[in-house]
Design a protein around this motif. Structure first.
Motif, PDB file in Angstrom:
ATOM      1  N   MET A   1       0.841  -1.190   0.000  1.00  0.00           N
ATOM      2  CA  MET A   1       0.000   0.000   0.000  1.00  0.00           C
ATOM      3  C   MET A   1       0.887   1.255   0.000  1.00  0.00           C
ATOM      4  O   MET A   1       0.736   2.152   0.801  1.00  0.00           O
ATOM      5  CB  MET A   1      -0.908  -0.036   1.219  1.00  0.00           C
ATOM      6  CG  MET A   1      -1.711  -1.310   1.345  1.00  0.00           C
ATOM      7  SD  MET A   1      -3.470  -0.997   1.297  1.00  0.00           S
ATOM      8  CE  MET A   1      -4.092  -2.676   1.287  1.00  0.00           C
ATOM      9  N   ASN A   2       1.843   1.273  -0.925  1.00  0.00           N
ATOM     10  CA  ASN A   2       2.802   2.368  -0.958  1.00  0.00           C
ATOM     11  C   ASN A   2       2.192   3.684  -1.418  1.00  0.00           C
ATOM     12  O   ASN A   2       2.824   4.733  -1.296  1.00  0.00           O
ATOM     13  CB  ASN A   2       3.975   1.986  -1.883  1.00  0.00           C
ATOM     14  CG  ASN A   2       4.774   0.823  -1.327  1.00  0.00           C
ATOM     15  OD1 ASN A   2       4.881   0.679  -0.118  1.00  0.00           O
ATOM     16  ND2 ASN A   2       5.315  -0.006  -2.206  1.00  0.00           N
ATOM     17  N   ASP A   3       0.968   3.630  -2.021  1.00  0.00           N
ATOM     18  CA  ASP A   3       0.358   4.859  -2.501  1.00  0.00           C
ATOM     19  C   ASP A   3      -0.479   5.552  -1.441  1.00  0.00           C
ATOM     20  O   ASP A   3      -1.139   6.546  -1.721  1.00  0.00           O
ATOM     21  CB  ASP A   3      -0.507   4.571  -3.731  1.00  0.00           C
ATOM     22  CG  ASP A   3      -1.561   3.513  -3.474  1.00  0.00           C
ATOM     23  OD1 ASP A   3      -1.426   2.768  -2.486  1.00  0.00           O
ATOM     24  OD2 ASP A   3      -2.518   3.420  -4.279  1.00  0.00           O
ATOM     25  N   THR A   4      -0.470   5.039  -0.207  1.00  0.00           N
ATOM     26  CA  THR A   4      -1.186   5.711   0.875  1.00  0.00           C
ATOM     27  C   THR A   4      -0.500   7.041   1.171  1.00  0.00           C
ATOM     28  O   THR A   4       0.708   7.082   1.403  1.00  0.00           O
ATOM     29  CB  THR A   4      -1.200   4.846   2.148  1.00  0.00           C
ATOM     30  OG1 THR A   4      -1.852   3.614   1.862  1.00  0.00           O
ATOM     31  CG2 THR A   4      -1.945   5.556   3.276  1.00  0.00           C
ATOM     32  N   PRO A   5      -1.234   8.157   1.161  1.00  0.00           N
ATOM     33  CA  PRO A   5      -0.590   9.471   1.347  1.00  0.00           C
ATOM     34  C   PRO A   5      -0.068   9.656   2.766  1.00  0.00           C
ATOM     35  O   PRO A   5      -0.659   9.174   3.731  1.00  0.00           O
ATOM     36  CB  PRO A   5      -1.716  10.454   1.046  1.00  0.00           C
ATOM     37  CG  PRO A   5      -2.977   9.694   1.319  1.00  0.00           C
ATOM     38  CD  PRO A   5      -2.688   8.275   0.938  1.00  0.00           C
ATOM     39  N   GLU A   6       1.046  10.370   2.877  1.00  0.00           N
ATOM     40  CA  GLU A   6       1.573  10.754   4.182  1.00  0.00           C
ATOM     41  C   GLU A   6       0.806  11.980   4.668  1.00  0.00           C
ATOM     42  O   GLU A   6       0.860  13.043   4.046  1.00  0.00           O
ATOM     43  CB  GLU A   6       3.065  11.062   4.079  1.00  0.00           C
ATOM     44  CG  GLU A   6       3.930   9.837   3.868  1.00  0.00           C
ATOM     45  CD  GLU A   6       3.924   8.898   5.072  1.00  0.00           C
ATOM     46  OE1 GLU A   6       3.794   9.402   6.211  1.00  0.00           O
ATOM     47  OE2 GLU A   6       4.050   7.683   4.862  1.00  0.00           O
ATOM     48  N   LEU A   7       0.105  11.831   5.767  1.00  0.00           N
ATOM     49  CA  LEU A   7      -0.772  12.891   6.242  1.00  0.00           C
ATOM     50  C   LEU A   7      -0.173  13.699   7.389  1.00  0.00           C
ATOM     51  O   LEU A   7      -0.347  14.910   7.462  1.00  0.00           O
ATOM     52  CB  LEU A   7      -2.111  12.287   6.688  1.00  0.00           C
ATOM     53  CG  LEU A   7      -2.936  11.624   5.571  1.00  0.00           C
ATOM     54  CD1 LEU A   7      -4.080  10.815   6.168  1.00  0.00           C
ATOM     55  CD2 LEU A   7      -3.460  12.672   4.620  1.00  0.00           C
ATOM     56  N   GLY A   8       0.498  13.035   8.324  1.00  0.00           N
ATOM     57  CA  GLY A   8       1.067  13.733   9.475  1.00  0.00           C
ATOM     58  C   GLY A   8       0.106  13.750  10.653  1.00  0.00           C
ATOM     59  O   GLY A   8      -0.656  12.809  10.876  1.00  0.00           O
ATOM     60  N   ILE A   9       0.127  14.839  11.413  1.00  0.00           N
ATOM     61  CA  ILE A   9      -0.713  14.991  12.609  1.00  0.00           C
ATOM     62  C   ILE A   9      -1.904  15.886  12.261  1.00  0.00           C
ATOM     63  O   ILE A   9      -1.745  16.969  11.711  1.00  0.00           O
ATOM     64  CB  ILE A   9       0.083  15.623  13.768  1.00  0.00           C
ATOM     65  CG1 ILE A   9       1.292  14.767  14.113  1.00  0.00           C
ATOM     66  CG2 ILE A   9      -0.823  15.790  14.993  1.00  0.00           C
ATOM     67  CD1 ILE A   9       0.962  13.387  14.651  1.00  0.00           C
ATOM     68  N   GLY A  10      -3.103  15.409  12.611  1.00  0.00           N
ATOM     69  CA  GLY A  10      -4.297  16.169  12.263  1.00  0.00           C
ATOM     70  C   GLY A  10      -5.301  16.235  13.393  1.00  0.00           C
ATOM     71  O   GLY A  10      -5.104  15.683  14.484  1.00  0.00           O
ATOM     72  N   ILE A  11      -6.390  16.927  13.110  1.00  0.00           N
ATOM     73  CA  ILE A  11      -7.463  17.081  14.085  1.00  0.00           C
ATOM     74  C   ILE A  11      -8.801  17.047  13.344  1.00  0.00           C
ATOM     75  O   ILE A  11      -8.887  17.449  12.171  1.00  0.00           O
ATOM     76  CB  ILE A  11      -7.311  18.402  14.874  1.00  0.00           C
ATOM     77  CG1 ILE A  11      -8.301  18.443  16.046  1.00  0.00           C
ATOM     78  CG2 ILE A  11      -7.485  19.617  13.969  1.00  0.00           C
ATOM     79  CD1 ILE A  11      -8.027  19.584  17.026  1.00  0.00           C
ATOM     80  N   GLY A  12      -9.825  16.558  14.015  1.00  0.00           N
ATOM     81  CA  GLY A  12     -11.147  16.558  13.424  1.00  0.00           C
ATOM     82  C   GLY A  12     -11.694  17.974  13.321  1.00  0.00           C
ATOM     83  O   GLY A  12     -11.776  18.684  14.330  1.00  0.00           O
ATOM     84  N   TRP A  13     -12.049  18.383  12.102  1.00  0.00           N
ATOM     85  CA  TRP A  13     -12.635  19.711  11.901  1.00  0.00           C
ATOM     86  C   TRP A  13     -14.120  19.645  12.226  1.00  0.00           C
ATOM     87  O   TRP A  13     -14.845  18.788  11.700  1.00  0.00           O
ATOM     88  CB  TRP A  13     -12.430  20.169  10.458  1.00  0.00           C
ATOM     89  CG  TRP A  13     -12.973  21.538  10.179  1.00  0.00           C
ATOM     90  CD1 TRP A  13     -12.296  22.715  10.256  1.00  0.00           C
ATOM     91  CD2 TRP A  13     -14.306  21.876   9.785  1.00  0.00           C
ATOM     92  NE1 TRP A  13     -13.113  23.765   9.940  1.00  0.00           N
ATOM     93  CE2 TRP A  13     -14.362  23.284   9.651  1.00  0.00           C
ATOM     94  CE3 TRP A  13     -15.472  21.136   9.542  1.00  0.00           C
ATOM     95  CZ2 TRP A  13     -15.524  23.955   9.270  1.00  0.00           C
ATOM     96  CZ3 TRP A  13     -16.626  21.802   9.174  1.00  0.00           C
ATOM     97  CH2 TRP A  13     -16.645  23.191   9.035  1.00  0.00           C
TER      98      TRP A  13
END
Length: 444
Positions: A1-13
């Motif tokens: 699943m190498n095409d999964t994007p790198e997202l980082g740290i997030g929060i629910g909007w």
């Protein structure tokens, strides 16, 4: 699943904290409840975040992929439109059922108003795999599905959660959204070890991770998303990070929002937990499924095609019986813990009351402290069936029909509120009798 994007740290909007989310530092991406977004009229806050390069992921809650029916084409089209409007790299939903009944079960459709667990059986897996394939074919971007928290366990399950998820990934190639708070919830409520689940599931399929708070009452963990993240949940996050570096981690908060510094502090703790776990020695996977990417292939004839029809019918009967017990006062299905069913039923009614208070805030204002007990009494044997706004109207009608509220001023205000939204006057006795007869015939 190498095409999964790198997202980082997030929060629910969420609309309630839109301004805060925009001002928080270190937020790489956000997740928005898909059903709350109109593709043609995106909230200004989300538009500004996107213009700054912040990724937005739509998170669906109403598909009911774990239900016996095939996914609704309109709901899938709506989810696809939201993904395209937001320029999202993926969309997410839940491994859950949210409604039951209908033609497959030979009963009226019942709405749960909540995410309910599917039985971990071959029948349920067969149906879920087909539903996910339908969804994948209808969406413009990859789909990831989330494990849910549960207060109840199905009797006679055939797989653990990790095994169920591994099989699901192996048969469909779907990505996983792993909620570590839900793993902790299932540890407290159902005695399931989070480390075992993490050992059994294909961690390389993880698209991102949810972290959320909750609270324990009387030995039951309630996944509230309205409390701070606890240390046991962070420990599960560390366990996961010791096995794999997830592409993204997101803090969920849906109610009782704290000041911005507290949210920022929780994001910092999440980041520090991930960094500390990454620096620790990597934990070896020890179960028989370790290293098995994506579970196992389906046996010939085990899912898909016309062979799935009997499985759908069997699943429909089981899910309808459970939901009828939870929201319509029906007897508990055999094999369930009746005490836990009562806890779940009360939780569903309380959540429904909370939603009604939000969509019709005039009702708790008019009824005061009597709103909640009156609504819970009303909801005890009246399932949600036509959306929350209609539910609010029917609740008001029920009170007026019964002569309440007792305070004349409150009754006048409630009558005016009802007239403004439903018609010229509350229903006459003949109308009420016709409705009662219709309800008796339809079962609702």
């Amino acid at each position: 699943m190498n095409d999964t994007p790198e997202l980082g740290i997030g929060i629910g909007w969420r609309p309630e904290i839109a301004g805060t989310v925009e001002e928080l530092s270190g937020v790489d991406w956000v997740e928005a409840v898909a059903e709350n977004i109109c593709p043609g009229h995106l909230p200004d806050s989300l538009v500004r975040l996107r213009e700054r390069g912040v990724t937005v992921v739509p998170h669906g809650v109403s598909l009911g992929l774990g239900g016996a029916d095939r996914p609704d084409a309109r709901r899938l089209a709506d989810l696809a439109a939201r993904a395209e409007a937001l320029g999202s790299p993926l969309v997410t939903e839940h491994i859950a059922f949210v409604r039951a009944g209908g033609p497959l079960a030979g009963t009226p459709v019942l709405e749960a108003g909540h995410l309910l667990p599917v039985p971990r059986t071959r029948d349920a897996l067969r149906v879920l795999c087909e539903n996910i394939r339908i969804a994948q074919d209808s969406l413009p971007v990859p789909l990831a599905v989330e494990n849910i928290a549960a207060l109840i366990s199905w009797p006679h399950e055939e797989m653990s959660e990790g095994q169920f998820l591994a099989e699901l990934v192996g048969r469909t190639g779907v990505r996983l959204l792993i909620d570590v708070a839900n793993l902790h919830t299932n540890h407290v409520n159902r005695g399931e070890d989070p480390a075992t689940a993490l050992d059994e599931l294909p961690v390389e399929a993880i698209a991102y991770v949810h972290v959320a708070g909750g609270t324990e009452r009387d030995g039951v963990w309630h996944d509230t998303h309205a409390h701070p993240v606890t240390r046991p949940v962070l420990d599960v996050l560390a366990e996961l990070r010791s096995r794999v570096a997830p592409p993204g981690v997101l803090l969920e908060r849906d109610d009782d929002f704290p000041p911005a510094p507290e949210l920022a502090g929780e994001l910092t703790v999440i980041r520090e937990t991930i960094e500390a776990a990454a620096a620790a020695p990597r934990r070896a996977r020890t179960t028989a499924t370790a290293g098995r990417p994506g579970g196992s292939a389906a046996a010939p004839g085990e899912d898909g095609g016309t062979d799935g029809a009997p499985a759908r019918e069997r699943l429909a009967r089981r899910e309808t019986a459970l939901l009828s017990a939870l929201v319509a006062g029906a007897p508990a299905p055999e094999g369930f813990d009746t005490g836990r069913l009562r806890v779940q039923s009360r939780a569903l009614a309380a959540k429904r009351a909370g939603v009604i208070a939000k969509v019709a805030p005039e009702l708790p204002e008019i009824l005061g402290s009597g709103f909640r007990p009156a609504f819970l009494a009303y909801a005890a044997d009246r399932p949600l069936h036509d959306g929350y706004r209609r539910d609010a109207l029917e609740f008001a009608e029920h009170l007026l029909d019964g002569g309440g509220p007792e305070d004349p001023a409150a009754r006048r205000r409630l009558t005016l509120w009802w007239k403004d939204r439903a018609g010229a006057r509350p229903p006459r006795r003949a109308t009420r009798l016709v409705r009662a007869a219709r309800a008796a015939l339809t079962g609702r």
